[in-house]
Design a protein around this motif. Structure first.
Motif, short mmCIF file in Angstrom:
data_model
loop_
_atom_site.label_atom_id
_atom_site.label_comp_id
_atom_site.label_asym_id
_atom_site.label_seq_id
_atom_site.Cartn_x
_atom_site.Cartn_y
_atom_site.Cartn_z
N TYR A 1 1.60 -19.50 29.50
CA TYR A 1 1.85 -18.42 28.55
C TYR A 1 1.80 -17.09 29.29
O TYR A 1 0.98 -16.91 30.20
N ALA A 2 2.64 -16.20 28.88
CA ALA A 2 2.60 -14.85 29.43
C ALA A 2 1.44 -14.08 28.79
O ALA A 2 1.09 -14.30 27.63
N ILE A 3 0.86 -13.18 29.58
CA ILE A 3 -0.27 -12.39 29.09
C ILE A 3 0.22 -10.98 28.78
O ILE A 3 0.65 -10.25 29.69
N PRO A 4 0.19 -10.57 27.52
CA PRO A 4 0.60 -9.20 27.20
C PRO A 4 -0.38 -8.19 27.81
O PRO A 4 -1.54 -8.51 28.08
N ASP A 5 0.08 -6.98 27.99
CA ASP A 5 -0.72 -5.97 28.68
C ASP A 5 -2.06 -5.71 27.99
O ASP A 5 -3.08 -5.53 28.65
N HIS A 6 -2.06 -5.67 26.66
CA HIS A 6 -3.30 -5.33 25.96
C HIS A 6 -4.35 -6.43 26.03
O HIS A 6 -5.52 -6.20 25.70
N LEU A 7 -3.98 -7.64 26.48
CA LEU A 7 -4.94 -8.74 26.62
C LEU A 7 -5.37 -8.97 28.06
O LEU A 7 -6.22 -9.83 28.31
N ARG B 1 -5.90 -17.99 21.39
CA ARG B 1 -5.00 -18.50 20.34
C ARG B 1 -3.58 -18.29 20.83
O ARG B 1 -3.22 -17.19 21.28
N VAL B 2 -2.79 -19.36 20.75
CA VAL B 2 -1.44 -19.32 21.32
C VAL B 2 -0.46 -19.92 20.33
O VAL B 2 -0.83 -20.73 19.47
N PRO B 3 0.83 -19.53 20.43
CA PRO B 3 1.85 -20.16 19.58
C PRO B 3 2.27 -21.51 20.16
O PRO B 3 2.37 -21.68 21.38
N LEU B 4 2.51 -22.45 19.28
CA LEU B 4 3.02 -23.76 19.68
C LEU B 4 4.40 -23.91 19.06
O LEU B 4 4.55 -24.09 17.84
N ARG C 1 3.45 -22.93 14.73
CA ARG C 1 2.20 -22.35 14.23
C ARG C 1 1.33 -21.96 15.41
O ARG C 1 1.62 -22.28 16.56
N MET C 2 0.24 -21.25 15.08
CA MET C 2 -0.74 -20.85 16.09
C MET C 2 -1.82 -21.91 16.23
O MET C 2 -2.26 -22.49 15.23
N VAL C 3 -2.24 -22.14 17.46
CA VAL C 3 -3.30 -23.13 17.72
C VAL C 3 -4.31 -22.52 18.67
O VAL C 3 -4.04 -21.55 19.38
N ASP C 4 -5.50 -23.10 18.66
CA ASP C 4 -6.56 -22.65 19.56
C ASP C 4 -6.49 -23.41 20.88
O ASP C 4 -5.93 -24.51 20.96
N SER D 1 6.28 -17.87 26.09
CA SER D 1 5.61 -17.32 24.92
C SER D 1 4.38 -16.56 25.37
O SER D 1 3.81 -16.83 26.43
N GLU D 2 3.94 -15.62 24.57
CA GLU D 2 2.79 -14.81 24.93
C GLU D 2 1.54 -15.28 24.23
O GLU D 2 1.60 -15.86 23.13
N LEU D 3 0.40 -15.04 24.88
CA LEU D 3 -0.88 -15.27 24.20
C LEU D 3 -0.92 -14.43 22.94
O LEU D 3 -0.54 -13.26 22.93
N ASP D 4 -1.41 -15.05 21.86
CA ASP D 4 -1.52 -14.30 20.61
C ASP D 4 -2.81 -13.49 20.57
O ASP D 4 -2.82 -12.35 20.10
N ALA D 5 -3.92 -14.10 21.06
CA ALA D 5 -5.20 -13.39 21.00
C ALA D 5 -6.19 -14.06 21.92
O ALA D 5 -6.08 -15.27 22.20
N VAL D 6 -7.14 -13.28 22.39
CA VAL D 6 -8.33 -13.82 23.05
C VAL D 6 -9.41 -13.87 21.98
O VAL D 6 -9.86 -12.84 21.49
N VAL D 7 -9.78 -15.06 21.57
CA VAL D 7 -10.70 -15.23 20.44
C VAL D 7 -12.07 -14.65 20.75
O VAL D 7 -12.70 -14.03 19.90
N SER D 8 -12.53 -14.87 21.96
CA SER D 8 -13.86 -14.40 22.34
C SER D 8 -13.86 -14.09 23.83
O SER D 8 -13.23 -14.80 24.62
N PRO D 9 -14.57 -13.04 24.24
CA PRO D 9 -14.63 -12.73 25.68
C PRO D 9 -15.60 -13.60 26.45
O PRO D 9 -15.68 -13.48 27.68
N VAL D 10 -16.34 -14.46 25.78
CA VAL D 10 -17.34 -15.29 26.44
C VAL D 10 -16.66 -16.45 27.16
O VAL D 10 -15.85 -17.18 26.57
N VAL D 11 -16.99 -16.64 28.41
CA VAL D 11 -16.44 -17.76 29.19
C VAL D 11 -17.24 -19.01 28.85
O VAL D 11 -18.38 -19.19 29.28
N VAL D 12 -16.65 -19.90 28.03
CA VAL D 12 -17.34 -21.12 27.60
C VAL D 12 -16.89 -22.35 28.39
O VAL D 12 -17.60 -23.36 28.42
N LEU D 13 -15.72 -22.28 29.00
CA LEU D 13 -15.22 -23.41 29.79
C LEU D 13 -15.32 -23.05 31.26
O LEU D 13 -14.46 -22.38 31.82
N THR D 14 -16.38 -23.51 31.89
CA THR D 14 -16.56 -23.25 33.32
C THR D 14 -15.66 -24.17 34.14
O THR D 14 -15.23 -25.23 33.65
#
Length: 671
Positions: free
Chosen positions: A24-30, A41-44, A49-52, A69-82
């Motif tokens: 996915y492409a990363i928009p500038d604001h993300l 959250r990304v479009p499928l 629809r949007m999926v996590d 397609s571009e990322l729709d949103a970063v749900v949380s800034p916390v890195v949970v998947l190391t």
């Protein structure tokens, strides 16, 4: 230099065809928040629809004829998947022919916003501290085994037989000596600034470990992980493991994936307990996940138990796990009790066990282990001895108490006017005795003695040291202050009649765990059982029994001497999957074909279904060296069937519902 603007995302979906990384492409604001490991959250496009998902890695932008397609949103800034957790999930899923997303669904709790905000706003955890007294105790506890401390420091894979005795850590708290062993190993790692993950079957084992660690002053560094926690509690515990501060994770089977900082030790207690076998897809046993993680992280791995499973014994035999023996062998005083001449063979309690219980009750509690809970779990026709069934749902009839009408164990209806459909008899008789009926019988045999029932409906974790008869089902035995003065193991002959490949080692595990609750020198009576499993308990040689089991299973190609996978689905899909796995490069060798002993493919056979399409099921047996090729082939068949049966797209009719299911490393050959 090309700027990193492409995010590679693992979509959180149960669909097997989506188990890969999508660009996915990363928009500038993300760009500031789009870091590896965060939730996004990304479009499928295929679903509209949007999926996590999880942002796994960043990559350089490449020329492509089709815009990303571009990322729709970063749900949380916390890195949970190391990176380590993703590598573990990927390896474990590939080994089990499953999806990495299914593993991560077990490893990473659902996001709880309030808990996350509280964690982000809180001060970082304090560095752990272990007192000199606690460290001295830990070294002394590990000193009971020849070279165990050095093996842990050398990051080895180890199997030990835990001391079969209780240990009192406070005037009113009794634990198993095994809990002190695991806690001591974790304390040494904590003192060196390394984390430990202690995996146990259930909350009672977890409570014992926590009690020992609390008594040694390590409770601030203990992170509890289990299914009994609320959502916020579990998410907060997970966030704590992400901190760059060493901790001790104590939890159930899913805690083996906890991303603890600088992992130095993984310890599994009683790996033969079925609670450590994951029922959810892809069904990776905690033992297998621990083996994969040890190989990836290079930490120490400790298997401990009162018995040795055939799985661990196979690893010892091939040299992958090293057995470490105690400096001083401890064994309970096991007595094989049988009916004497002149006694009725139907007597549940032989005279020797009865006399031992009466003598022991003068000084403390006595444990009586039974196979089933309830009053009379099984009723049969009094005349033809056929099982009594409910006339409404065909469920088994049970007696809740003496003199009461039988009740159905499925629908709960009372069978007030029951009649046998085979012989027209109206009488039933009790074919087995549960914990409550046994308590009634012993209450009449020992008048004036306190009776305590411990089973699923009456959970009891600990009893005091006063005289009492404790009637418990297997696995529900409470600890007794000072240990039980006698242990009586009933219904062993019935337990061994279960149609289960591993019933022998399961019974040995149940009996050994109960015998380990006895006070030093107290008698342990095994009633009405003879043969190899009884000798193994009496001589306390459980590893030898596991070796004998392996030797018997090897010519028959039964697990764990080989790996076994089940393939279930539409007959067409099962046939295609079997054909693919037999022709895959590096897959099933020709010598393991239908002409070999037992064959490598068993079935397919029809699976009983209520309505819907007919299903088939087959077993695939393969050597460990063929594991990767077989797993890849079966996974490819699952994906192919999923694509075949996907819903209609742009007017194309939908295919049949996807029913192809694969599970690798099933413990039993049960069709």
């Amino acid at each position: 230099m090309t700027e990193l603007r492409v995010a590679r995302v693992l979509i959180d979906s149960p669909l097997p065809q989506l188990d890969r990384l999508f660009d996915y492409a990363i928009p500038d604001h993300l760009l500031p928040d789009a870091r590896p490991g965060v939730r996004v959250r990304v479009p499928l496009r295929s679903a509209g629809r949007m999926v996590d998902g999880y942002l796994v890695e960043l990559a350089e932008a490449q020329e492509s004829p089709r815009p990303l397609s571009e990322l729709d949103a970063v749900v949380s800034p916390v890195v949970v998947l190391t990176p380590g957790l993703y590598a573990l999930a990927r390896r474990a899923a590939d080994r089990a022919a499953g999806s990495a997303g299914d593993i991560l669904r077990l490893a990473i709790p659902k996001r709880m916003v309030r808990a996350e905000k509280a964690w982000l706003g809180a001060a970082p955890p304090e560095p752990p501290s272990v007192t000199a007294h606690a460290l001295e105790w830990a070294d002394r506890s590990l000193g009971g085994f020849n070279g165990l401390a050095g093996a842990l420091d050398g990051r080895e894979r180890i199997a030990v037989d835990a001391p079969p005795r209780p240990s009192r850590i406070a005037p009113d708290t009794e634990v198993g000596a095994w809990a002190e062993l695991l806690a001591a190993a974790a304390l040494r790692e904590l003192a060196a600034g390394r984390s430990s993950v202690l995996v146990v079957p259930d909350y009672r084992d977890q409570a014992q470990l926590e009690a020992v660690l609390d008594a040694r002053g390590a409770s601030p560094s203990v992170v509890r992980v289990d299914a009994r926690q609320s959502g916020p509690e579990r998410y907060s515990a997970f966030l704590r493991t992400l901190s760059p501060v060493a901790c001790i994770v104590v939890g159930n089977r899913s805690s083996v994936y906890a991303p603890a900082h600088d992992l130095g030790l993984i310890a599994l207690w009683d790996d033969g307990d079925p609670l450590l076998s994951e029922p959810l897809s892809p069904g990776v046993h905690a033992r297998d996940a621990a083996l994969v993680r040890q190989e990836l992280d290079g930490c120490a791995l400790l298997f401990a138990g009162h018995t040795r499973t055939t799985d661990v014994e196979r690893l010892v035999a091939v040299g992958w796990v090293r057995e470490i023996l105690p400096t001083r062998r401890e064994t309970p005083r096991v007595v094989l009790s049988a009916t004497r001449e002149g006694e009725a063979r139907s007597a549940r309690l032989p005279s020797a066990a009865f006399a031992s219980a009466r003598e022991a009750l003068a000084s403390g509690p006595v444990l009586v282990q039974v196979s089933r809970p309830g009053y009379a779990p099984v009723l049969v026709c009094a005349d033809c001895r056929r099982p009594a069934r409910c006339r409404h749902c065909a469920g088994p009839l049970r007696a809740r108490r003496a003199g009461a009408a039988p009740e159905c164990g499925w629908c709960g209806r009372a069978a007030t006017a029951w009649r046998c459909p085979h012989c027209e008899s109206e009488r039933v008789r009790m074919a087995s005795s549960g914990s409550e009926r046994t308590a009634d019988e012993l209450g009449r045999a020992f008048p004036g003695v306190r009776i305590i029932v411990a089973d699923g409906e009456h959970p009891v974790t600990q009893v005091d040291g006063r005289p009492a008869l404790v009637v418990a089902t297997r696995g529900a035995e409470p600890h007794a202050i000072g240990g039980y003065r006698a242990v009586i193991l009933l219904d062993g002959d019935r337990m061994l009649l279960a149609e289960d490949l591993r019933i022998g080692e399961s019974c040995l595990r149940w009996w050994s765990n109960a015998a380990a609750l006895a006070a030093p020198g107290a008698p342990v009576h095994l009633v009405g059982v003879t043969g190899g499993v009884a000798r193994a308990l009496a001589t306390w040689t459980q590893p030898a029994y596991a070796r004998a089991e392996l030797a018997e299973r090897a010519p028959l190609r039964m697990p764990p001497t080989v790996r076994v996978a089940t393939v279930e689905g539409l007959p067409r899909a099962v046939d295609a999957a079997l054909a693919a796995v037999q022709s895959a490069p590096g897959g099933l060798a020709p010598t393991y074909g239908p002409d070999a002993t037992g064959g490598s493919v068993l079935g397919p056979v029809a699976v009983p279904t209520e309505g819907g399409p007919a299903l088939a099921r087959a077993l695939v047996r393969f050597d460990y060296s063929q594991g990767r090729a077989v797993a890849e082939s079966l996974r490819a068949s699952v994906i192919a069937e999923a694509l075949r049966s996907r819903k209609a797209v742009k007017g194309r009719p939908a295919g049949p519902r996807n029913t192809l299911k694969v599970r690798v490393d099933v413990p039993d050959l049960d069709l």
